[in-house]
Enzyme design. Structure first.
Site, PDB file in Angstrom:
ATOM      1  N   GLU A 327       0.843  -1.191   0.000  1.00 14.38           N
ATOM      2  CA  GLU A 327       0.000   0.000   0.000  1.00 14.38           C
ATOM      3  C   GLU A 327       0.880   1.243   0.000  1.00 14.38           C
ATOM      4  O   GLU A 327       1.761   1.387   0.857  1.00 14.38           O
ATOM      5  CB  GLU A 327      -0.898   0.039   1.238  1.00 14.38           C
ATOM      6  CG  GLU A 327      -1.990  -1.005   1.263  1.00 14.38           C
ATOM      7  CD  GLU A 327      -2.946  -0.797   2.432  1.00 14.38           C
ATOM      8  OE1 GLU A 327      -4.113  -1.138   2.290  1.00 14.38           O
ATOM      9  OE2 GLU A 327      -2.511  -0.275   3.490  1.00 14.38           O
ATOM     10  N   CYS A 328       0.670   2.135  -0.956  1.00 17.88           N
ATOM     11  CA  CYS A 328       1.346   3.421  -1.022  1.00 17.88           C
ATOM     12  C   CYS A 328       2.862   3.258  -0.941  1.00 17.88           C
ATOM     13  O   CYS A 328       3.479   2.830  -1.910  1.00 17.88           O
ATOM     14  CB  CYS A 328       0.804   4.350   0.057  1.00 17.88           C
ATOM     15  SG  CYS A 328       1.123   6.104  -0.254  1.00 17.88           S
ATOM     16  N   GLY A 329       3.493   3.549   0.193  1.00 17.07           N
ATOM     17  CA  GLY A 329       4.929   3.371   0.302  1.00 17.07           C
ATOM     18  C   GLY A 329       5.357   1.946   0.039  1.00 17.07           C
ATOM     19  O   GLY A 329       6.418   1.700  -0.554  1.00 17.07           O
ATOM     20  N   THR A 432      -1.085  -0.704  -4.603  1.00 18.21           N
ATOM     21  CA  THR A 432      -1.916   0.454  -4.899  1.00 18.21           C
ATOM     22  C   THR A 432      -1.554   1.585  -3.953  1.00 18.21           C
ATOM     23  O   THR A 432      -1.022   1.354  -2.864  1.00 18.21           O
ATOM     24  CB  THR A 432      -3.405   0.105  -4.736  1.00 18.21           C
ATOM     25  OG1 THR A 432      -4.193   1.294  -4.861  1.00 18.21           O
ATOM     26  CG2 THR A 432      -3.702  -0.514  -3.386  1.00 18.21           C
TER      27      THR A 432
END
Length: 441
Positions: A327-329, A432
């Site tokens: 997720e993200c990072g 994502t």
């Protein structure tokens, strides 16, 4: 039994909510009062500070992404406490334009749902009696939201305090505390909010100081007496499907953004969480079913991650046969490369073709609704997920298969869909920029 509660809120960000919240938690704890903290809205950083100050796990509760039953279930974690304190986000009534699962994401929604009166923190610098007009507007805005009183922040002098109090008396609003200007109470910040609790070397001293400051300048007895709440049956938190039975979870200063209610929900469902640290060059536990890389600050540690060969090689071997999700990072770390703010490219795991850059920064912020077009750990094709996006990274390349159809809080399609890639040994890597909060349409 669920104890009475209060919502600590303000007209806007930057007025002193977090300073007051942490000071109250520390002050009450020093008195032997058990306080259960909550955070209204999608925030990854504040709950860790709440936990450090109170000694109890803090949970996010959010009306846009959570049904009422899920919120009430999370509030049941307050059993055994003497008092609930919830910290709001942004301004009290600030939310999105279109209703979500049980509201529009405003802290006022949670206050109304749970029957918690609001303690309004007001920055009174540059004004005097006029501040009462602001407080009166907040008192009258929503009939289902009760104003317990105000805490005046950044008061310049006794004369200034006296003038502000005159206005509050005329408006019939209780003053619960008066905080003089004091720069040293503030905590350092970076681009996504406060510097993480785990990075604060002197956090215990900061919290002790904040507690003493609040004890001196806030009427703790009056504030606690103002707490109340809607009577409700104690309900168990809504079930959360874990992504696997044994979850290898990246967890350090580069990968710290995972919501506490998700971890608690996974464990409550019988899953075992196996933490490992990419920054210490650790590979995911080979006995795990899946690997999950949360968001965080990989851009601040890109050089260390690029040099972490044991981590990268272990992650690649894991991904050949099992599912890995970021997720993200975490998504950025699964990609091919990350360009830092100085324009230097760092090699990442290379399990996806994603290339991201902080040299070309663009702010991405808002609620997200995802419909999965490929399965991820814990959710199948077609699953409806609610979450949040909050980052500055710019996508340079995103060549793999599209993971989901994602829309924002206005039901507009978002171009950042996430991606996935399947491996010959049966593994799948997905990622994502969307941070999962809850399942639901």
């Amino acid at each position: 039994m669920i104890p009475p509660g209060l919502m600590i809120s303000a007209p806007a960000s930057g007025t002193g909510k977090t300073t007051l919240m942490l000071g109250l938690l520390a002050a009450f704890r020093a008195q032997g009062v058990a306080v259960q903290p909550f955070k209204s809205g999608p925030d990854y950083i504040d709950p860790a500070f709440h936990s450090a100050a109170s000694g109890r796990a803090s949970f996010n509760i959010d009306s846009w992404s959570m049904e009422t039953a899920r919120i009430e279930g999370l509030v049941s974690n307050a059993q055994g406490a003497d008092l609930i304190l919830a910290e709001g986000s942004m301004g009290l009534f600030d939310g999105v334009a279109i209703q979500g699962a049980s509201g529009n994401g405003a802290s006022a929604d949670i206050a109304a749902q749970m029957g918690w009166p609001v303690v309004l923190v007001l920055d009174v610098s540059g004004a005097a009696q006029s501040v009462a007009a602001t407080a009166l507007g907040f008192k009258m805005m929503r009939p289902d939201v009760t104003l317990a009183g105000v805490v005046l922040n950044r008061v310049a002098s006794p004369r200034h305090e006296a003038l502000v109090r005159v206005g509050m008396e005329q408006a019939g609003i209780a003053v619960l505390g008066v905080l003089p200007r004091r720069k040293e109470v503030t905590l350092p910040e970076r681009h996504l909010g406060l510097v993480q609790a785990g990075e604060q070397e002197n956090l215990a001293e900061v919290l002790e100081d904040a507690g003493a400051f609040v004890t001196e300048h806030v009427d703790l007895d009056a504030l606690r007496a103002a707490a109340t709440g809607r009577q409700q049956a104690i309900t168990a938190p809504a079930k959360i499907t874990p992504p696997g039975q044994r979850i290898a979870l990246a967890q350090d200063n580069a990968f710290a953004f995972v919501y506490p209610h998700l971890l608690a929900g996974w464990r409550a469902a019988g899953a075992e969480v196996l933490p490992f640290s990419p920054l210490r060059d650790e590979a995911p536990d080979d006995s795990a079913d899946i690997c999950w890389l949360p968001g965080g600050y990989p851009e601040l540690h890109a050089g260390t991650l690029a040099a972490a060969e044991i981590f990268r090689n272990g992650l690649r071997a894991f991904a050949e046969t099992r599912a890995v999700h970021g997720e993200c990072g975490g998504y950025m770390a699964l990609g091919a490369g990350l360009v830092d703010k100085e324009g230097v490219r760092h090699q990442m795991a290379g399990l996806l073709g994603l290339e991201t850059s902080f040299a070309k920064r663009k702010f991405h912020l808002g609620y997200r609704r995802a419909t999965l077009e490929a399965a991820i750990p814990g959710a199948g094709i077609g699953a409806q997920l609610r979450g949040h996006e909050f980052h500055y990274a710019t996508i340079l390349e995103e060549p793999d298969q599209r993971l989901a159809r994602i829309t924002d809080s206005n039901n507009l399609v978002v171009s950042e869909t996430g991606t996935y890639r399947r491996y010959d040994g049966g593994g799948q890597v997905s990622g994502t920029f969307f941070h999962l909060i809850a399942e639901g349409t």
